[in-house]
Design a protein around this motif. Structure first.
Motif, mmCIF file in Angstrom:
data_model
loop_
_atom_site.group_PDB
_atom_site.id
_atom_site.type_symbol
_atom_site.label_atom_id
_atom_site.label_comp_id
_atom_site.label_asym_id
_atom_site.label_seq_id
_atom_site.Cartn_x
_atom_site.Cartn_y
_atom_site.Cartn_z
ATOM 1 N N ASP A 180 -7.918 -2.811 -2.292
ATOM 2 C CA ASP A 180 -7.350 -3.609 -1.214
ATOM 3 C C ASP A 180 -8.355 -4.708 -0.864
ATOM 4 O O ASP A 180 -9.417 -4.445 -0.309
ATOM 5 N N PHE B 237 -9.558 2.340 6.472
ATOM 6 C CA PHE B 237 -8.383 1.822 7.191
ATOM 7 C C PHE B 237 -7.355 2.957 7.320
ATOM 8 O O PHE B 237 -6.973 3.577 6.321
ATOM 9 N N LEU C 208 0.836 -1.214 0.000
ATOM 10 C CA LEU C 208 0.000 0.000 0.000
ATOM 11 C C LEU C 208 0.869 1.262 0.000
ATOM 12 O O LEU C 208 0.459 2.310 -0.508
ATOM 13 N N ASN D 228 -11.448 -0.504 -0.916
ATOM 14 C CA ASN D 228 -11.220 -1.653 -0.024
ATOM 15 C C ASN D 228 -12.472 -2.521 -0.042
ATOM 16 O O ASN D 228 -13.558 -2.051 0.259
ATOM 17 N N THR E 257 -2.452 -12.226 6.035
ATOM 18 C CA THR E 257 -2.455 -11.986 7.482
ATOM 19 C C THR E 257 -3.723 -12.446 8.184
ATOM 20 O O THR E 257 -3.668 -13.141 9.202
HETATM 21 C C1 LIG Z 1 -8.123 -3.147 5.076
HETATM 22 C C2 LIG Z 1 -6.758 -3.582 5.465
HETATM 23 N N1 LIG Z 1 -5.804 -3.659 4.523
HETATM 24 C C3 LIG Z 1 -4.555 -4.038 4.849
HETATM 25 C C4 LIG Z 1 -4.199 -4.334 6.140
HETATM 26 C C5 LIG Z 1 -2.789 -4.719 6.439
HETATM 27 O O1 LIG Z 1 -2.574 -6.067 6.138
HETATM 28 P P1 LIG Z 1 -1.143 -6.717 6.302
HETATM 29 O O2 LIG Z 1 -1.052 -7.319 7.668
HETATM 30 O O3 LIG Z 1 -1.068 -7.753 5.226
HETATM 31 O O4 LIG Z 1 -0.125 -5.645 6.123
HETATM 32 C C6 LIG Z 1 -5.160 -4.257 7.152
HETATM 33 C C7 LIG Z 1 -4.797 -4.571 8.552
HETATM 34 O O5 LIG Z 1 -5.531 -4.346 9.476
HETATM 35 C C8 LIG Z 1 -6.473 -3.875 6.802
HETATM 36 O O6 LIG Z 1 -7.429 -3.787 7.721
#
Ligand SMILES: Cc1ncc(COP(=O)(O)O)c(C=O)c1O
Length: 357
Positions: free
Chosen positions: A181, A107, A87, A153, A213
Motif C-alpha cells: 500500500d 492501518f 484493499l 505499507n 486521497t
Molecule cells: C495507509 C493507508 N492506506 C489507505 C488508506 C485509505 O485511502 P483511501 O482514502 O484512498 O481509501 C489510508 C487512509 O487513511 C491509509 O492511511
C-alpha cells in the motif's frame, strides 16, 4: 459517541470540545492542507452533467491516464473507490494463502479487509526503538514464504518510515503474494528509491495500491488504483460491483495528475514544515517524534495521549490522532499531520501548555 478508529472525525471532536466541527484545527487526518487544487474544481464543474449517465464500468479513459503516469499498459491498472476498496479485494486474494504477515502497528482497515475473508493474519512487530523503524523478520514468524503472503505499507502509517527497494524486493522474491500500500508515496520528493511500481511487470506476485486521497486532499471523492498483473486485476474486477468509481472522481484525475504546479507547491511546503514541526515537538521534553518520510509524524509521549487529546480539544480546539486503535502502540503515542508553519506552531504551543499538567 464511540471513540473513532480513523482520523478526521470532526463531529466526535466537536462534541468533546463543545464547538462546531468547522472550529476544530484537525491534525488527526493526514491530508494535504494545500488542496484540493483549483484544477480539481474546474474539472468537476466541466464534468458534472456526466452524473446523468452510469460511469464506464471498465474506467477505460481513467485507466489510460493512470497507466501513462505509472509507465505500464492500461490492463495493469485497476481504479477503485479509494485505496480502501482495493484493499478489500487484496484481502480476498491474500486470504488464499496459509498466513498473511502484517507489519504492526498497521492501518486499522487492513484488519477489516483480511478478517472479511477469514485470512490467518500474523501480526509481526516493527521495531520502533532506534533511529530507524526496522521491518520484522517475517519468515521466522510465518514459516515457508512460498505458502505465505505479506501486506505492507510504504511509507508506513503510522510510523512514517520509508523502506527502500533494496529492503522490500527480497520479500517479493520470496513470498507467494506481496501487496504494498503506497497511499502516501506521492509525498516523497523522489519516489525512485522507494516505490515498487517499476517492478510490477517483473513480478506477477506483486500488487501496489495507490491513493489520490491524501496528496490531492480529496478523501470525499474516493479515488485509488491498483497496479498489478492483468490476470489478477481481472479477477478482482469480477468480484466487485459494476460501477465502483463514480463519474466525478474519474473526471478529475487527468486534471489532478497534470497539475505540476500543485505537485511542486506541495513538495516545497512539506519538507520545511515537517522539519519545523519535528523541531518544535522535539523541544518539548515529554515528547519524542519519530523521523517521518510522509506528511505526518508519530510521536511518543511520556503523558497519556488520550488525556493530551482531550485537553487539546477542550482548551484549544485542536484534534490529534490518538493511537488506541493501533493495539501495539496503546496510550503512549499520538500521530499528527504536518500543516502550515503557523498551525504547526499553534499545535506545539498548545501541547507545551497541556503537557505541563
Ligand atoms: C495507509 C493507508 N492506506 C489507505 C488508506 C485509505 O485511502 P483511501 O482514502 O484512498 O481509501 C489510508 C487512509 O487513511 C491509509 O492511511
Amino acid at each position: 459517541m464511540r471513540r473513532p478508529t480513523h482520523g478526521g472525525n470532526l463531529a466526535w471532536a466537536a462534541a468533546i470540545a463543545g464547538c462546531q466541527p468547522t472550529d476544530i484545527l484537525d491534525f488527526s487526518a493526514s491530508i494535504n492542507p494545500l488542496g484540493p487544487p483549483p484544477s480539481a474544481w474546474d474539472a468537476i464543474a466541466r464534468a458534472w452533467q456526466s452524473v446523468r449517465a452510469y460511469p464506464d464500468p471498465d474506467s477505460r479513459h481513467l485507466r489510460q491516464v493512470l497507466a501513462e503516469v505509472c509507465g505500464v499498459p492500461a490492463e495493469w491498472i485497476l481504479p477503485g473507490n479509494g485505496a480502501a476498496e482495493l484493499l478489500t479485494w487484496a484481502g480476498r486474494d491474500l486470504s488464499r494463502w496459509d498466513a498473511v504477515g502484517l507489519a504492526v502497528p498497521a492501518f486499522a482497515d487492513y484488519d477489516r479487509a483480511l478478517k472479511s475473508f477469514g485470512a490467518k493474519t500474523v501480526r509481526c512487530r516493527l521495531s520502533l526503538e532506534g533511529d530507524r523503524v526496522l521491518l520484522p523478520d517475517f519468515e521466522t514468524q510465518l514459516g515457508d514464504p512460498s505458502r505465505c503472503a505479506l501486506l505492507l505499507n510504504n511509507p508506513h502509517n503510522p510510523t512514517g518510515a520509508g523502506w527502500t527497494i533494496a529492503e522490500l524486493l527480497p520479500l517479493v522474491e520470496r513470498f507467494a503474494l506481496v501487496v504494498v500500500d503506497e497511499a502516501f508515496m506521492d509525498f516523497l520528493p523522489d519516489t525512485a528509491p522507494y516505490s515498487l511500481v517499476p517492478f510490477v511487470a517483473q513480478f506477477d506476485n506483486l500488487v501496489v495500491v495507490r491513493s489520490l486521497t491524501k496528496f490531492y486532499s480529496v478523501p470525499g471523492l474516493r479515488l485509488g488504483y491498483a497496479i498489478g498483473h492483468p490476470h489478477r486485476l481481472q479477477r478482482w474486477q469480477q468480484w466487485r460491483d459494476p460501477w465502483p468509481v463514480n463519474a466525478l472522481a474519474a473526471a478529475i484525475v487527468p486534471a489532478l495528475l497534470g497539475d505540476t504546479e500543485f505537485h511542486q507547491k506541495t513538495l516545497a511546503w512539506l519538507e520545511p514544515a515537517r522539519a519545523q514541526l519535528y523541531r518544535e515537538l522535539t523541544d518539548l521534553s515529554f515528547l519524542r517524534p519519530l523521523p517521518g518520510a510522509a506528511n505526518f509524524l508519530l510521536v511518543e509521549t511520556h503523558r497519556s495521549a488520550p488525556q493530551l487529546q482531550e485537553n487539546l480539544l477542550k482548551q484549544h480546539r485542536i484534534l490529534i490522532r490518538d493511537c488506541l486503535s493501533f493495539p501495539e502502540l496503546g496510550d503512549r503515542y499520538f500521530r499528527v499531520a504536518v500543516k502550515s508553519p503557523a498551525d504547526n506552531h499553534r499545535l506545539a504551543t498548545a501541547l507545551a501548555k497541556v503537557g505541563v499538567n
